[in-house]
Design an enzyme around this catalytic site. Sequence first.
Site, short mmCIF file in Angstrom:
data_model
loop_
_atom_site.label_atom_id
_atom_site.label_comp_id
_atom_site.label_asym_id
_atom_site.label_seq_id
_atom_site.Cartn_x
_atom_site.Cartn_y
_atom_site.Cartn_z
N ARG A 104 -1.75 11.91 13.22
CA ARG A 104 -1.66 10.55 13.99
C ARG A 104 -0.40 10.57 14.87
O ARG A 104 0.41 10.42 14.24
CB ARG A 104 -2.00 9.73 13.09
CG ARG A 104 -2.02 8.16 13.76
CD ARG A 104 -2.45 6.97 12.88
NE ARG A 104 -3.68 7.23 12.54
CZ ARG A 104 -4.99 6.69 13.26
NH1 ARG A 104 -4.75 6.14 14.28
NH2 ARG A 104 -6.17 7.02 12.57
N THR A 108 0.96 6.74 20.17
CA THR A 108 -0.25 6.40 20.63
C THR A 108 -1.21 6.14 19.75
O THR A 108 -2.30 5.38 20.12
CB THR A 108 -0.88 7.44 21.58
OG1 THR A 108 -1.04 8.21 20.58
CG2 THR A 108 0.09 7.83 22.71
N ASP A 200 -1.60 7.87 -1.45
CA ASP A 200 -1.88 8.89 -0.55
C ASP A 200 -2.51 10.10 -1.10
O ASP A 200 -1.73 10.74 -2.07
CB ASP A 200 -0.23 9.31 -0.05
CG ASP A 200 -0.32 10.28 0.99
OD1 ASP A 200 -0.88 11.43 0.87
OD2 ASP A 200 -0.01 9.91 2.27
N ASP A 203 -0.32 13.58 -0.99
CA ASP A 203 0.87 13.46 -1.88
C ASP A 203 0.35 13.54 -3.20
O ASP A 203 1.08 14.29 -4.01
CB ASP A 203 1.72 12.19 -1.56
CG ASP A 203 2.44 12.40 -0.52
OD1 ASP A 203 2.72 13.33 0.04
OD2 ASP A 203 2.67 10.94 -0.03
N1 URA Z 1 -5.15 8.50 3.51
C1 URA Z 1 -4.83 8.63 1.97
O1 URA Z 1 -4.48 9.72 1.49
N2 URA Z 1 -4.84 7.23 1.59
C2 URA Z 1 -5.17 5.99 2.22
O2 URA Z 1 -5.46 5.15 1.48
C3 URA Z 1 -5.85 6.32 3.65
C4 URA Z 1 -5.53 7.39 4.14
#
Ligand code: URA
Length: 209
Positions: A104, A108, A200, A203
């Site tokens: 992303r 923008t 995430d 991660d």
């Molecule tokens: N990507 C992720 O890894 N977790 C989220 O909550 C949203 C996007």
Amino acid sequence: MQNVKIIDHPLVQHKISLMRDVNTGSKEFRELASETAMLMCYEATRDLPLKTVEIQTPVAMAKCKVVSGKKLAFVPVLRAGLAMTDGIIELLPAAKIGHVGIFRDPETANAVEYYCKLPTDIADRDVIITDIMLATGGTAVKTVDILKKAGVKNIKLMCIIASPEGIENVNKACPDVDIYCGSVDEKLNDHNYIVPGLGDAGDRIFGTK
Ligand code: URA
């Protein structure tokens, strides 16, 4: 909401609950992502066409059903979607795997492609995109766009957890794409994380935080 199938199988729900737990470590998280994807794939391929063939069993000739129609490809979205691949190819070893990487743009907020490697015959295959989280839907819509430009006609999206916003955005931009998910959570927070979600996913899979 249209075009969304929630896979409410107890095993899928159980594994997702374990993935949500903040105390679940990377090894277990990866295993759960792979196992959940395998179970979800069972549902996402329920409409594969069958044809009848004759097979000689040790006892008699039998009319048997085998999968027919177009071949399949899976396209995990980097990074998190990768963790779903092992479980899927265990179930469908003949499927080909493409990879798409999207980030992303912080200025923008647009989804930008940074990597794309697809099977050369992708246009002849039905494709299931895999990503663990369907958050804003920007990545999913961009991936569908890349696949359509490559000539793919039939696309499904399989994600473990979806947000209502993500589903709405994918439905709006790609009404022909069916979404398979294990849970539609409450909402996105101000950082576009799914609530309650699982944090995430990248991660947690790769231990990068
Ligand atoms: N990507 C992720 O890894 N977790 C989220 O909550 C949203 C996007």
